[in-house]
Motif scaffolding. Sequence first.
Motif, mmCIF file in Angstrom:
data_model
loop_
_atom_site.group_PDB
_atom_site.id
_atom_site.type_symbol
_atom_site.label_atom_id
_atom_site.label_comp_id
_atom_site.label_asym_id
_atom_site.label_seq_id
_atom_site.Cartn_x
_atom_site.Cartn_y
_atom_site.Cartn_z
ATOM 1 N N SER A 1 11.927 -109.431 -93.562
ATOM 2 C CA SER A 1 12.771 -108.304 -93.186
ATOM 3 C C SER A 1 13.229 -108.650 -91.775
ATOM 4 C CB SER A 1 12.001 -106.982 -93.247
ATOM 5 O OG SER A 1 12.846 -105.920 -92.838
ATOM 6 N N ALA A 2 13.736 -107.676 -91.027
ATOM 7 C CA ALA A 2 14.228 -108.029 -89.689
ATOM 8 C C ALA A 2 14.011 -106.891 -88.704
ATOM 9 C CB ALA A 2 15.708 -108.382 -89.761
ATOM 10 N N VAL A 3 13.938 -107.242 -87.425
ATOM 11 C CA VAL A 3 13.764 -106.225 -86.389
ATOM 12 C C VAL A 3 14.987 -105.318 -86.309
ATOM 13 C CG1 VAL A 3 12.151 -107.543 -84.967
ATOM 14 C CG2 VAL A 3 14.610 -107.811 -84.603
ATOM 15 N N GLY A 4 16.082 -105.753 -86.946
ATOM 16 C CA GLY A 4 17.260 -104.896 -87.029
ATOM 17 C C GLY A 4 16.950 -103.544 -87.656
ATOM 18 N N PHE A 5 15.803 -103.460 -88.340
ATOM 19 C CA PHE A 5 15.328 -102.207 -88.946
ATOM 20 C C PHE A 5 15.350 -101.050 -87.933
ATOM 21 C CE2 PHE A 5 11.914 -99.179 -89.832
ATOM 22 C CZ PHE A 5 12.068 -98.922 -91.187
ATOM 23 N N TYR A 6 15.024 -101.371 -86.669
ATOM 24 C CA TYR A 6 14.886 -100.322 -85.645
ATOM 25 C C TYR A 6 16.206 -99.924 -85.001
ATOM 26 C CZ TYR A 6 10.093 -102.102 -85.988
ATOM 27 O OH TYR A 6 8.872 -102.524 -86.446
ATOM 28 N N GLY A 7 17.269 -100.717 -85.271
ATOM 29 C CA GLY A 7 18.529 -100.449 -84.586
ATOM 30 C C GLY A 7 18.405 -100.794 -83.107
ATOM 31 N N ASP A 8 19.373 -100.325 -82.335
ATOM 32 C CA ASP A 8 19.409 -100.631 -80.901
ATOM 33 C C ASP A 8 18.591 -99.579 -80.161
ATOM 34 O OD1 ASP A 8 19.992 -101.295 -78.335
ATOM 35 O OD2 ASP A 8 22.166 -101.211 -78.550
ATOM 36 N N GLU B 1 5.443 -100.934 -85.593
ATOM 37 C CA GLU B 1 5.799 -100.819 -87.014
ATOM 38 C C GLU B 1 5.943 -99.359 -87.448
ATOM 39 O OE1 GLU B 1 4.198 -104.802 -86.238
ATOM 40 O OE2 GLU B 1 3.652 -102.790 -85.603
ATOM 41 N N GLU B 2 5.405 -98.428 -86.624
ATOM 42 C CA GLU B 2 5.522 -96.996 -86.943
ATOM 43 C C GLU B 2 6.839 -96.410 -86.429
ATOM 44 O OE1 GLU B 2 2.925 -95.707 -88.776
ATOM 45 O OE2 GLU B 2 2.363 -97.825 -88.651
ATOM 46 N N SER B 3 7.557 -97.154 -85.588
ATOM 47 C CA SER B 3 8.808 -96.628 -85.031
ATOM 48 C C SER B 3 9.810 -96.342 -86.145
ATOM 49 C CB SER B 3 9.423 -97.626 -84.042
ATOM 50 O OG SER B 3 8.530 -97.890 -82.989
ATOM 51 N N ALA B 4 10.705 -95.395 -85.866
ATOM 52 C CA ALA B 4 11.643 -94.939 -86.898
ATOM 53 C C ALA B 4 12.700 -95.983 -87.211
ATOM 54 C CB ALA B 4 12.321 -93.657 -86.427
ATOM 55 N N ILE C 1 0.120 -114.819 -96.865
ATOM 56 C CA ILE C 1 -0.288 -115.201 -98.221
ATOM 57 C C ILE C 1 -1.816 -115.176 -98.338
ATOM 58 C CG2 ILE C 1 -0.402 -117.151 -99.845
ATOM 59 C CD1 ILE C 1 2.357 -118.057 -98.647
ATOM 60 N N GLU C 2 -2.494 -115.726 -97.325
ATOM 61 C CA GLU C 2 -3.943 -115.961 -97.432
ATOM 62 C C GLU C 2 -4.798 -114.767 -97.015
ATOM 63 O OE1 GLU C 2 -4.584 -119.534 -95.139
ATOM 64 O OE2 GLU C 2 -3.699 -120.824 -96.689
ATOM 65 N N ASN C 3 -4.293 -113.961 -96.078
ATOM 66 C CA ASN C 3 -5.094 -112.846 -95.561
ATOM 67 C C ASN C 3 -4.822 -111.597 -96.401
ATOM 68 O OD1 ASN C 3 -6.204 -110.703 -94.193
ATOM 69 N ND2 ASN C 3 -5.422 -111.306 -92.181
ATOM 70 N N LEU C 4 -5.713 -111.331 -97.355
ATOM 71 C CA LEU C 4 -5.473 -110.254 -98.328
ATOM 72 C C LEU C 4 -5.594 -108.866 -97.708
ATOM 73 C CD1 LEU C 4 -7.338 -111.820 -101.398
ATOM 74 C CD2 LEU C 4 -4.948 -112.069 -100.699
ATOM 75 N N LYS C 5 -6.023 -108.805 -96.446
ATOM 76 C CA LYS C 5 -6.099 -107.495 -95.766
ATOM 77 C C LYS C 5 -4.747 -107.096 -95.191
ATOM 78 C CE LYS C 5 -10.976 -107.459 -94.363
ATOM 79 N NZ LYS C 5 -11.408 -108.874 -94.225
ATOM 80 N N MET C 6 -3.862 -108.073 -95.066
ATOM 81 C CA MET C 6 -2.531 -107.758 -94.519
ATOM 82 C C MET C 6 -1.723 -106.970 -95.544
ATOM 83 S SD MET C 6 -1.226 -111.071 -92.323
ATOM 84 C CE MET C 6 0.446 -110.457 -92.063
ATOM 85 N N GLU C 7 -1.135 -105.879 -95.079
ATOM 86 C CA GLU C 7 -0.330 -105.065 -95.986
ATOM 87 C C GLU C 7 0.758 -104.322 -95.225
ATOM 88 O OE1 GLU C 7 -1.688 -102.599 -99.902
ATOM 89 O OE2 GLU C 7 -3.273 -103.416 -98.638
ATOM 90 N N ASP C 8 1.865 -104.080 -95.887
ATOM 91 C CA ASP C 8 2.996 -103.339 -95.339
ATOM 92 C C ASP C 8 3.750 -104.145 -94.276
ATOM 93 O OD1 ASP C 8 4.520 -101.126 -95.896
ATOM 94 O OD2 ASP C 8 3.727 -99.992 -94.207
ATOM 95 N N SER C 9 4.318 -103.486 -93.255
ATOM 96 C CA SER C 9 5.227 -104.214 -92.363
ATOM 97 C C SER C 9 4.558 -104.696 -91.075
ATOM 98 C CB SER C 9 6.431 -103.331 -92.026
ATOM 99 O OG SER C 9 5.986 -102.051 -91.688
ATOM 100 N N TYR C 10 5.050 -105.833 -90.580
ATOM 101 C CA TYR C 10 4.582 -106.421 -89.320
ATOM 102 C C TYR C 10 5.788 -106.929 -88.546
ATOM 103 C CZ TYR C 10 -0.054 -106.501 -91.448
ATOM 104 O OH TYR C 10 -1.236 -106.128 -92.046
ATOM 105 N N SER D 1 19.167 -104.225 -78.766
ATOM 106 C CA SER D 1 17.965 -104.386 -77.941
ATOM 107 C C SER D 1 16.735 -103.949 -78.730
ATOM 108 C CB SER D 1 18.096 -103.541 -76.666
ATOM 109 O OG SER D 1 16.955 -103.713 -75.851
ATOM 110 N N ASN D 2 15.809 -104.883 -78.952
ATOM 111 C CA ASN D 2 14.567 -104.599 -79.693
ATOM 112 C C ASN D 2 13.370 -105.072 -78.883
ATOM 113 O OD1 ASN D 2 16.391 -105.654 -82.494
ATOM 114 N ND2 ASN D 2 15.626 -103.580 -82.307
ATOM 115 N N ASN D 3 12.715 -104.123 -78.232
ATOM 116 C CA ASN D 3 11.541 -104.468 -77.426
ATOM 117 C C ASN D 3 10.299 -104.326 -78.311
ATOM 118 O OD1 ASN D 3 9.791 -105.015 -75.378
ATOM 119 N ND2 ASN D 3 10.252 -103.197 -74.164
ATOM 120 N N THR D 4 10.035 -105.347 -79.118
ATOM 121 C CA THR D 4 9.012 -105.226 -80.166
ATOM 122 C C THR D 4 7.604 -105.485 -79.655
ATOM 123 O OG1 THR D 4 9.547 -107.512 -80.693
ATOM 124 C CG2 THR D 4 10.461 -105.828 -82.139
ATOM 125 N N SER D 5 6.655 -104.802 -80.284
ATOM 126 C CA SER D 5 5.234 -105.039 -80.007
ATOM 127 C C SER D 5 4.657 -105.923 -81.111
ATOM 128 C CB SER D 5 4.490 -103.698 -79.997
ATOM 129 O OG SER D 5 3.106 -103.916 -80.237
#
Length: 300
Positions: free
Chosen positions: A114-121, A129-132, A213-222, A271-275
């Motif tokens: 997916s892409a950080v474009g999800f958050y818009g500017d 990942e909880e941001s709107a 792929i390998e870490n089965l605890k990973m789920e949803d968006s990162y 502008s995407n100031n991602t954590s």
Amino acid sequence: MAKKILITGATGLVGTELKKHLLSKGYAVNTLSRKKNEDPNSFVWDVYKGTIDDNCLNGVDAVVHLAGEPVADKKWTDERKKQIIDSRVKSTELLFKTIRSRPDHQIKSFVSSSAVGFYGDCGDEILTEESANGYGFLAECCKLWEDAVDQGKKLSLRIVKLRTGIVFSTKGGALPQLAQPVKLFAGAPLGTGKQWTPWIHINDMVKMYIEAIENLKMEDSYNACAPFPVTNSALTKAIAKQLHRPVWPVKVPKKALELLLGERVEAVLMSNNTSAQKILDAGFKFKFTHLEDALEDLYR
């Protein structure tokens, strides 16, 4: 542990490297692309016609879905925008439809880009990942894309979505384009130069897909971005430093960029100031956390 992976978009920048790394780690890899090639593990699909060779699923444990039309390479006409969205949404739907039609399948995980474009500017706001979901074409595209991917939960698949920033590689992607004006002694920050640019070294990007792929605890968006995003100004200066070129004290005004790019200016000035906290908490270890080290490695 997954042993056979299906990659879509395997001829792209990330797909090519990922396939190489997976094979070197002893995985078997099937690929789905538009054109048949000599490789017996390469299968053909046509997303717009809805056709697919379902043998691509044979023995597959996990799917890595990277397919999608490039976002910034052509003018955003209405038709192009539709292609950008359809190539992501319809390809995802076709994959799930095919998985559903094969009750014998053994797929457990579905990892999608997916892409950080999800958050818009979002200016200086720190994005988790909880941001709107934001506003604008890219944010809308990413939302439709992720919603399509989430449908895989109905098939009891573990879903991981990697919201990618700019993937740095000298073999393609955005870095050669960003470096070009600098090389020609015309390097200057874009717009205000203050917009945050989330980035990731190609090696870390590939490692993150393998982790997903390998870490089965990973789920949803990162957020698939290094822990220290930089402003466009800092990025331009860092590239110039590596290439031993000056940076002009003037900035390229938004108006000039609009003339050049039309609506695509949104992709350049966002502008995407991602954590990166969530992926770090999942146990992922970046090799390149600082831009200077990443660029030094790539330009070595």
